[in-house]
Enzyme design. Structure first.
Site, mmCIF file in Angstrom:
data_model
loop_
_atom_site.group_PDB
_atom_site.id
_atom_site.type_symbol
_atom_site.label_atom_id
_atom_site.label_comp_id
_atom_site.label_asym_id
_atom_site.label_seq_id
_atom_site.Cartn_x
_atom_site.Cartn_y
_atom_site.Cartn_z
ATOM 1 C CG ASP A 153 10.198 29.800 7.590
ATOM 2 O OD1 ASP A 153 10.731 29.781 8.705
ATOM 3 O OD2 ASP A 153 10.145 28.805 6.836
ATOM 4 C CG ASP B 233 9.646 24.674 5.876
ATOM 5 O OD1 ASP B 233 9.159 25.356 6.794
ATOM 6 O OD2 ASP B 233 10.873 24.576 5.674
#
Length: 198
Positions: free
Chosen positions: A171, A157
């Protein structure tokens, strides 16, 4: 003369036979039109999925190579920055103790989308499912190939808004696809292109 026509047969087709042949031709034309239309929707689904997956994969490769173990990069002051984080949980960092379960769920979602693609005749649904498929594949790739091990890998991330969880492009694709599916469902549009009103 009438006897000769009866034996040889007249070239004229009765009106009932002609109407039946025209109706059969119309049905065949509709079926032939529907098949390519369905194939085009499937092509859109996979094109969107490949685009979302490639974008996610490339961005993560750049982040791992250039940003990991480095200071975060401020994009919009302290409101948005790029910061490399390894996330063993689900989207936005939730449920880090259930990595294997999230891996199985992601794989199941991919299988369901591929099976659903056979009945797909709606362009908006093709885009929505393509986003879901691309996002699920992006994070599943991390789960399989990144440390600490197969099916337990931590997802990369890097998008870090202020006062919000760190996330990635996969995401984002999953969330956008999910929102689009909810909107389509509220409008009564089904994946096969039919519209119903409750």
């Amino acid at each position: 003369m009438a006897e000769a026509e009866r034996i040889i047969g007249t070239p004229d087709t009765p009106d009932a036979d002609r109407e039946e042949q025209e109706a059969a031709g119309a049905r065949e034309t509709a079926a032939e039109t529907a098949r390519p239309r369905g194939k085009r929707r499937i092509a859109v689904l996979f094109a969107v999925a490949v685009f979302a997956y490639a974008l996610d994969l490339i961005s993560k490769m750049i982040v791992v190579a250039e940003l990991e173990h480095q200071e975060p990069i401020e994009i919009v002051g302290d409101w948005l920055r790029f910061e490399a984080i390894r996330n063993a949980g689900a989207a936005f960092g939730f449920g880090e103790a259930f990595t294997v379960i999230f891996t199985v769920i992601a794989a199941s979602v991919i299988v369901v989308i591929i099976r659903l693609a056979r009945k797909l005749y709606s362009l908006p649904w093709a885009i929505a499912l393509g986003l879901l498929l691309g996002g699920a594949l992006g994070n599943l790739t991390d789960r399989i190939f990144r440390s600490p091990g197969v099916f337990e890998g931590a997802v990369v991330d890097f998008i870090a808004p202020k006062h919000f969880a760190v996330f990635n492009l996969a995401d984002s694709a999953i969330v956008c696809g999910g929102i689009l599916i909810v909107l389509l469902s509220f409008r009564g549009l089904d994946p096969d292109g039919t519209v119903h009103k409750d």
